[in-house]
Design a protein around this motif. Structure first.
Motif, PDB file in Angstrom:
ATOM      1  N   UNK A  53       0.846  -1.198   0.000  1.00 20.24           N
ATOM      2  CA  UNK A  53       0.000   0.000   0.000  1.00 20.24           C
ATOM      3  C   UNK A  53       0.878   1.243   0.000  1.00 20.24           C
ATOM      4  N   UNK A  54       0.597   2.152  -0.916  1.00 19.70           N
ATOM      5  CA  UNK A  54       1.342   3.407  -1.010  1.00 19.70           C
ATOM      6  C   UNK A  54       0.358   4.549  -1.271  1.00 19.70           C
ATOM      7  N   UNK A  55       0.800   5.757  -1.010  1.00 20.13           N
ATOM      8  CA  UNK A  55       0.043   6.946  -1.405  1.00 20.13           C
ATOM      9  C   UNK A  55       0.776   7.600  -2.564  1.00 20.13           C
ATOM     10  N   UNK A  56       0.074   8.446  -3.292  1.00 18.01           N
ATOM     11  CA  UNK A  56       0.700   9.112  -4.433  1.00 18.01           C
ATOM     12  C   UNK A  56       1.803  10.070  -3.996  1.00 18.01           C
ATOM     13  N   UNK A  57       1.827  10.419  -2.715  1.00 21.91           N
ATOM     14  CA  UNK A  57       2.839  11.330  -2.197  1.00 21.91           C
ATOM     15  C   UNK A  57       4.100  10.601  -1.727  1.00 21.91           C
ATOM     16  N   UNK A  58       4.087   9.276  -1.776  1.00 24.48           N
ATOM     17  CA  UNK A  58       5.217   8.499  -1.260  1.00 24.48           C
ATOM     18  C   UNK A  58       6.471   8.737  -2.100  1.00 24.48           C
TER      19      UNK A  58
END
Length: 226
Positions: A63-68
């Motif tokens: 799981x990642x966010x686009x800000x990672x």
């Protein structure tokens, strides 16, 4: 002198060897394929856990966010399928045109360029993109033409290999293909599969009967490139 062996005999020998190794408790655990799920960071952990729960049986979910940071690098490390959530109209249009001037559009471009299967889940503001043209009835003609124009970008992404889905359809989407991390792919593996494609490692041995059965079923065996 050339020796030839019956395909059924080869299959029998392979199954006997596999059964013998399993009986000895070889301790080899076949890893699950990696699925990358990316969201906009606005969702609570409990909501994400609920979303991925149906996928955990067959996928190792990252799981990642686009800000990672290093998001693109993460997507290129053994990822077999990616789910990009919260797709808004901006990313839809930019992605279809190949722009890479934002983290989400750069990630999408990388996935499509590498041939990684990707499922796009529209944000609530863009959920109408999944609806049929019939849903536009009652709208003014200019609005209908505008929606038709935006839908062409969706259609273009589909031609590039992307799929669109609602959150409730994610479990169905990941069943469309199967990634098998095994040393040997046998006829039984093919017989037990109910998907159109199976992807295996380039190091996987595929038995002759497995190939024949796959051909008879119309199933495609893909070799994963390193």
């Amino acid at each position: 002198m050339t020796l030839s062996m019956d395909k059924n005999l080869i299959e029998h020998i392979v199954r006997e060897v596999i059964a013998s190794l399993q009986a000895r408790g070889s301790g080899v655990v076949e890893p699950k394929p990696c699925l990358l799920l990316v969201h906009d960071g606005s969702r609570a952990t409990t909501e994400i856990d609920k979303i991925i729960a149906p996928l955990l049986a067959k996928w190792q979910v990252g799981i990642e966010s686009y800000q990672a940071p290093d998001l693109v690098s993460s997507a290129e490390k053994d990822v077999r399928h990616a789910v990009l959530m919260d797709i808004d109209q901006d990313l839809l249009v930019r992605g279809a045109q190949g722009f890479t001037d934002s983290a989400p559009s750069k990630l999408l471009a990388t996935l499509l360029r590498n041939g990684t299967p990707v499922t796009l889940v529209p944000a609530p503001s863009a959920a109408w993109i999944l609806q049929s043209v019939d849903s536009d009835e009652g709208l003014p003609e200019p609005a209908k033409r505008y929606r038709a124009h935006i839908r062409t970008y969706k259609d273009q992404l589909i031609t590039f290999g992307a799929k669109f889905a609602k959150l409730t359809e994610l479990e169905l989407q990941h069943e469309m293909g199967l990634h098998v991390n095994k040393r040997v792919l046998t006829q039984k593996d093919i017989q037990d599969s109910h998907v159109p494609t199976i992807t295996v490692s380039r190091h996987t041995l595929i038995t002759p009967l497995a190939r024949d059965t796959a051909k008879d079923k119309g199933l495609t065996i893909l070799i994963q490139e390193p």
